[in-house]
Scaffold this active site. Structure first.
Site, short mmCIF file in Angstrom:
data_model
loop_
_atom_site.label_atom_id
_atom_site.label_comp_id
_atom_site.label_asym_id
_atom_site.label_seq_id
_atom_site.Cartn_x
_atom_site.Cartn_y
_atom_site.Cartn_z
N ASP A 11 -3.26 -9.61 7.61
CA ASP A 11 -2.16 -9.40 8.55
C ASP A 11 -2.21 -8.01 9.18
O ASP A 11 -1.66 -7.78 10.26
CB ASP A 11 -0.80 -9.61 7.86
CG ASP A 11 -0.58 -8.68 6.68
OD1 ASP A 11 -1.57 -8.33 6.00
OD2 ASP A 11 0.57 -8.31 6.41
N SER A 66 12.48 -11.41 -4.73
CA SER A 66 13.71 -10.88 -5.31
C SER A 66 14.90 -11.30 -4.46
O SER A 66 14.77 -11.51 -3.25
CB SER A 66 13.62 -9.35 -5.38
OG SER A 66 14.86 -8.77 -5.70
N ILE A 112 -3.37 -8.09 -1.40
CA ILE A 112 -2.53 -9.28 -1.53
C ILE A 112 -3.05 -10.41 -0.65
O ILE A 112 -3.13 -11.57 -1.07
CB ILE A 112 -1.06 -8.97 -1.14
CG1 ILE A 112 -0.50 -7.83 -2.02
CG2 ILE A 112 -0.20 -10.21 -1.24
CD1 ILE A 112 -0.40 -8.15 -3.48
N CYS A 143 0.82 -1.19 0.00
CA CYS A 143 0.00 0.00 0.00
C CYS A 143 0.86 1.25 0.00
O CYS A 143 2.08 1.20 0.08
CB CYS A 143 -0.92 0.03 1.22
SG CYS A 143 -1.95 -1.43 1.43
N ARG A 199 -4.57 0.91 -1.26
CA ARG A 199 -4.32 -0.51 -1.01
C ARG A 199 -4.12 -1.30 -2.29
O ARG A 199 -4.90 -1.19 -3.24
CB ARG A 199 -5.47 -1.13 -0.21
CG ARG A 199 -5.20 -2.58 0.19
CD ARG A 199 -6.31 -3.16 1.04
NE ARG A 199 -5.97 -4.53 1.44
CZ ARG A 199 -6.79 -5.56 1.34
NH1 ARG A 199 -8.02 -5.40 0.89
NH2 ARG A 199 -6.40 -6.77 1.70
N LEU A 200 -3.06 -2.11 -2.28
CA LEU A 200 -2.84 -3.17 -3.27
C LEU A 200 -3.17 -4.47 -2.56
O LEU A 200 -2.45 -4.88 -1.64
CB LEU A 200 -1.39 -3.17 -3.76
CG LEU A 200 -1.01 -4.22 -4.81
CD1 LEU A 200 -1.74 -3.95 -6.13
CD2 LEU A 200 0.49 -4.23 -5.04
#
Length: 643
Positions: A99, A358, A52, A2, A49-50
């Site tokens: 979470d 990553s 997930i 986010c 917000r993204l």
């Protein structure tokens, strides 16, 4: 993932709703899925917000049971399931599966020390209505960003500088020392930003605001706890931690992939992901036509080994078309040219997944950089060669030798070593990470800038971390300094901004704080064994990775910038660094810059890092600031246009 922002004031009037929305709207790219606000009198929180985890009921800000605590949160708490179970046993009631809700209940249980219970990447703002307390916190390693401005009347904070700058009462006076640091290092070390009155909250820190009073506290640092286990036992322990870190970071309610360069770090991540996935892992790579910069064959090797769904792209778009947009995503000068490859691989990944893992951080925690080897060699170099030879004769000789066209090579390495070897040994290996030494900045700066700086320079920001490391061996001291500066303010800033530019969440398993604490306390010979870097990681992964990957030297995720400046980026460079353009704001000496341009274009010298840094500053200046001449004998102030 986010973007968050907020305002807290000591005034009695409510926070301006339109202003809070304006700040939040600057970060749509960080969270295109949802938007949320909370206002209570003189405090306001905003979130983009993204989604997930818990896609349906994870709307933010999230409150506790009685609505007295609210949190706006950016990141992931990977151990949230375990924390939730513990908190439920203590009587806390959860309404969502996200979470985020763990944060409010952990705060109820543990207060401001709740951050010490989290394993994750995060930056959050929590408002405690009862205590009239605002808590800001940033994760241990600085994976997620958090900026703030504080004055006697207010606190303004956000995930990105542009959101803070949307507030009309935040001053925009330029920080000259930060400019100097940027030109030397290509980034600005925390807590500074390019603006005098806006700061980065440092990694492992929390900020507490109560009734206009602010205190900043460090809640975590890498402990000094030397490991006495055998190398075999250390490799076994590291393997267990790596597996757990990767497993935790694969938890998501959306597709997860991985960046794959073909180096040992990203290959390690892909190997372990393959063990925990019941489907082929999706991997993404970028490459170049120039063979010395192209790592795609190694990425393909790893992909075949683990049977991934592999996607790769050659970087050959019109670089000048995207350069300006990428620079502007940082809101302050940022000169790491690998933003191009990071952005393009992020864009490729986002077409298929919403989350990637990553391998960033491996070079810092396992001693993978050539600079660590250079520092070891410098011990003999300084012992046997007189100072006059090291600091004057050899550098002049090396300047007469033209650079080689390939990325590395003996001549290019020798030139870089001699250049760094002329700098102060007190900088240790970081002297090979300085791109414009102080003596050359004196030639570059306008006289009034030199006068305003009064001898201050970027080196102090690096030296201070060596002074905090008296209990560590020399290698660990260098790693510690890198983790606190280059990793947090360059590598992680780059990954965050470029992945968020395309609304992609990037997770970094190697920076699980348990792995970092182990690695920094290993004996130095387990990390740097002779000329072998990352020795302990190579041993740990010996049975899982192809031999060619295990034996590969460090290459780096770099781009052919020196070639681009003579070709694709040359018209842009000509415009940005034209003498008339530089005279307009009186920061730099146009004659010095023109000389660097001529030497680079003619092939007599490689000034790519210096020229790109100056181009970045000019792009940023034109976008963010109104040019203002430097007043003679005073600290220059450059202010923005105000509508």
């Amino acid at each position: 993932m986010c973007g968050i922002c907020g305002i807290a004031t000591v005034a009695s009037e409510p926070v301006n709703e339109q202003l809070l929305q304006a700040m939040n709207n600057t970060m749509v790219h960080r969270g295109p899925d949802d938007v949320g606000y909370y206002r209570s009198g003189s405090v306001g929180l905003g979130v983009r917000r993204l989604s997930i985890i818990d896609l349906n009921t994870g709307h933010q800000p999230i409150a506790n049971e009685d609505g007295t605590i609210h949190v706006a949160y950016n990141g992931e708490i990977y151990n949230f399931a375990q924390l939730r179970a513990n908190l439920e046993q203590k009587g806390h009631v959860f309404r969502t599966r996200t979470d985020t809700e763990v944060i409010v209940h952990a705060y109820e249980q543990y207060g401001a020390s709740c951050v010490e219970h989290f394993n994750g990447m995060f930056a959050f703002a929590l408002w405690d209505e009862r205590k009239q307390r605002l808590l800001l916190a940033r994760d241990r390693l600085g994976i997620k960003p958090l900026f703030y401005h504080v004055s006697p009347s207010m606190l303004v904070f956000a995930s990105e500088l542009k959101a803070i700058l949307a507030h009309p009462d935040v001053p925009r006076d330029i920080n000259l020392l930060a400019l100097d640091q940027f030109l030397a290092l290509e980034y600005i070390p925390a807590p500074a930003t390019i603006f005098q009155q806006i700061h980065k909250l440092q990694p492992g820190n929390r900020l507490i605001w109560e009734q206009g009073r602010v205190r900043v506290e460090q809640y975590w640092d890498i402990p000094v706890a030397p490991v006495t286990l055998s190398e075999e036992e250390c490799a076994e322990k590291l393997g267990e931690l790596l597996e757990d870190a990767v497993r935790l970071r694969m938890i998501a309610d959306v597709p997860v992939g991985a960046f794959l360069s073909g180096g040992i770090d990203s290959s390690t991540i892909v190997a372990l992901m393959s063990e925990f996935s019941d489907m082929p892992v999706r991997t993404f790579s970028v490459g170049f036509d120039d063979a010395s910069y192209n790592e795609l064959p190694y990425a393909r090797m790893v992909s075949r080994q683990f049977q991934t769904f592999h996607h790769e792209e050659l970087i050959n778009p019109n670089i000048s078309d995207i350069a300006t947009n990428l620079v502007q995503h940082f809101d302050e000068p940022f000169g790491d040219c690998s933003i191009f490859s990071t952005y393009l691989v992020s864009a490729a990944a986002r077409r298929s997944v919403k989350v990637v893992l990553s391998g960033d951080g491996g070079d810092e925690i396992f001693a993978g950089y050539d600079t660590y080897l250079a520092q070891r060699l410098a011990t003999y170099y300084e012992r046997w060669l007189p100072a006059a030879l090291r600091k004057r004769a050899l550098p002049r000789l090396m300047q007469m030798i033209p650079p080689q066209p390939q990325k590395k090579g003996l001549v290019n390495k020798a030139k870089r070593f001699v250049e760094g070897g002329a700098l102060s040994p007190a900088l240790q290996h970081t002297r090979w990470m300085i791109f414009i030494p102080t003596v050359e900045k004196r030639q570059l700066y306008h006289p009034d800038v030199r006068h305003a700086l009064n001898g201050a320079g970027a080196e102090a920001s690096l030296k201070r971390f060596f002074g905090q490391n008296s209990g560590r061996d020399a290698l660990a001291q260098q790693q510690y300094a890198d983790i606190k500066t280059y990793l947090a303010d360059d590598i992680l800033a780059k990954v965050d901004r470029m992945s968020m530019a395309v609304s992609l969440e990037a997770r970094v398993p190697l920076l699980d704080h348990r792995i970092v604490e182990l690695a920094l306390n290993l004996p130095p010979e387990m990390k740097l064994k002779g000329i072998e870097t990352k020795a302990i990681l190579r041993r740990t992964m010996a049975q899982k990775l192809p031999q060619e990957i295990l034996e590969r030297p460090k290459e780096g995720f770099s781009v052919p910038l020196k070639h681009w400046l003579g070709n694709e980026l040359r018209p842009l460079m000509g415009d940005l660094l034209a003498p008339d353009s530089l005279r307009a704001h009186s920061y730099f000496n146009p004659d010095c810059v023109s000389r660097w341009v001529d030497e680079h274009v003619s092939g007599r010298a490689n000034h790519s890092h210096r020229l790109w840094a100056l181009m970045v500053f000019e792009i940023w200046r034109r976008h963010a600031l109104q040019p203002s001449p430097v007043a003679t004998g005073s600290v220059p102030e450059v202010r923005s246009k105000r509508d």
